[in-house]
Scaffold this motif. Structure first.
Motif, PDB file in Angstrom:
ATOM      1  N   ASN A  38      13.482  30.434 -59.487  1.00 41.22           N
ATOM      2  CA  ASN A  38      14.056  29.473 -60.419  1.00 41.22           C
ATOM      3  C   ASN A  38      15.448  29.106 -59.922  1.00 41.22           C
ATOM      4  O   ASN A  38      16.108  29.893 -59.246  1.00 41.22           O
ATOM      5  CB  ASN A  38      14.120  30.057 -61.826  1.00 41.22           C
ATOM      6  N   SER A  39      15.891  27.933 -60.286  1.00 45.47           N
ATOM      7  CA  SER A  39      17.143  27.397 -59.755  1.00 45.47           C
ATOM      8  C   SER A  39      18.300  28.363 -59.935  1.00 45.47           C
ATOM      9  O   SER A  39      18.567  28.830 -61.043  1.00 45.47           O
ATOM     10  CB  SER A  39      17.460  26.069 -60.453  1.00 45.47           C
ATOM     11  N   SER A  86      11.013  26.695 -57.161  1.00 44.75           N
ATOM     12  CA  SER A  86      10.753  26.632 -55.729  1.00 44.75           C
ATOM     13  C   SER A  86       9.834  27.788 -55.357  1.00 44.75           C
ATOM     14  O   SER A  86       9.981  28.896 -55.890  1.00 44.75           O
ATOM     15  CB  SER A  86      12.056  26.741 -54.941  1.00 44.75           C
ATOM     16  N   ILE A 111       9.476  22.685 -53.466  1.00 40.87           N
ATOM     17  CA  ILE A 111      10.048  22.502 -54.796  1.00 40.87           C
ATOM     18  C   ILE A 111       8.978  21.873 -55.678  1.00 40.87           C
ATOM     19  O   ILE A 111       8.560  20.742 -55.441  1.00 40.87           O
ATOM     20  CB  ILE A 111      11.294  21.606 -54.738  1.00 40.87           C
TER      21      ILE A 111
ATOM     22  N   GLY B  41      19.718  25.806 -51.506  1.00 40.53           N
ATOM     23  CA  GLY B  41      18.529  26.104 -52.286  1.00 40.53           C
ATOM     24  C   GLY B  41      17.230  26.089 -51.514  1.00 40.53           C
ATOM     25  O   GLY B  41      16.166  25.969 -52.103  1.00 40.53           O
TER      26      GLY B  41
END
Lengths: 116, 111
Positions: A38-39, A86, A111, B41
Motif C-alpha cells: 500500500n502507498s 502496488s 500499480i 514507489g
C-alpha cells in the motif's frame, strides 16, 4: 540488474473484474514470491510458489509458474477497491552459494487501481 | 508472533549530516536481515544483508553502511548524507529462503 520484471506497469479496472499481472525473470530460482504494498507502507507477503510447483491458490489469489518460460502470473479474482496497491514479484535464486539467506530480488512492480 | 520495528517513519536531514536508522525484530532468533531502498514507489534495491551478528554484505557501492550489533538489531548509517540518499528505506527479515517480513519503512528526505 533486476531479476524480476512485471507487466503491465499499471492496471486500472472496475470492482468485480479480474486483475492479471505477469512477472518474468532471468535465472534459475528456488521460489518466486508475490508481495503487495500500500502507498507509503511496507511490503506484505501474499504467496510463495516453489520452482517445482506450477500453480497455487490462496483465497482470491491464483499464482502460476512456468519455469521453462521463466515467468509467473498473479490473478486476483473479483477485485475490490481495497485491492488497490502496488504488486511486486520477487525471486529467491536457486543457488545462494550454500548459505541459507533468501536475498530476494524484486521487480519494478505493477500499480493496480480498482475503481468502485 | 514475530514483529519487526523500524524507525523513524519519516526523516528530513540536511546534506552532510549523519544518518542512523534502526530496525529490530522480535519473536525469532538468528534471522537474516536486509536493508532495501525504494525509489519513486517502484522496485526495491537490496543495499545490505546480514546472516549473523557482525556479518554484513553490501550489494551496491554507496554512501551508506550497515551494522548488526545484536542478533535482532540492524542499523543503517551514513557519516555524511548526499541528496541522492533520499528515498524510502525498508528493513526486512526472513529465515532460509522463505517469505520476508518487512518493516513499515522510513521516508528519508535529504535537503
Amino acid at each position: 540488474s533486476q531479476q524480476g520484471e512485471e507487466d503491465p506497469q499499471a492496471l486500472s479496472i472496475q470492482e468485480g473484474e479480474n486483475a492479471t499481472m505477469n512477472c518474468s525473470y532471468k535465472t534459475s530460482i528456488n521460489n518466486l514470491q508475490w508481495y503487495r504494498q500500500n502507498s507509503g507502507r511496507g511490503l506484505v507477503h501474499l504467496i510463495l510458489i516453489r520452482s517445482n510447483e506450477r500453480e497455487k491458490h490462496s483465497g482470491r489469489l491464483r499464482v502460476t509458474l512456468d519455469t521453462s518460460k521463466k515467468s509467473s502470473s498473479l490473478l486476483i479474482t473479483a477485485s475490490r477497491a481495497a485491492d488497490t496497491a502496488s504488486y511486486f514479484c520477487a525471486t529467491a535464486l536457486a543457488n545462494a552459494g550454500g548459505t541459507s539467506y533468501g536475498k530476494l530480488t524484486f521487480g519494478q512492480g505493477t500499480i493496480l487501481t480498482v475503481h468502485p | 508472533s514475530q514483529t519487526i520495528h523500524q524507525w523513524p517513519a519519516t526523516l528530513v536531514q540536511p546534506v552532510g549530516s549523519p544518518l542512523s536508522l534502526e530496525c529490530t525484530v522480535e519473536g525469532t532468533s538468528n534471522p537474516n536481515l536486509y536493508w532495501y531502498r525504494q525509489a519513486a514507489g517502484r522496485g526495491l534495491q537490496l543495499l545490505f544483508y546480514s546472516v549473523g551478528i557482525g556479518q554484513i554484505s553490501s550489494e551496491v557501492p554507496q554512501n551508506l553502511s550497515a551494522s548488526r550489533p545484536q542478533d535482532r538489531q540492524f542499523i543503517l548509517s551514513s557519516k555524511k548524507l548526499l541528496l541522492s540518499d533520499s528515498g524510502f528505506y525498508l528493513c526486512a527479515w526472513d529465515r532460509a529462503i522463505t517469505e520476508a517480513f518487512f518493516g513499515q519503512g522510513t521516508r528519508l528526505t535529504v535537503v
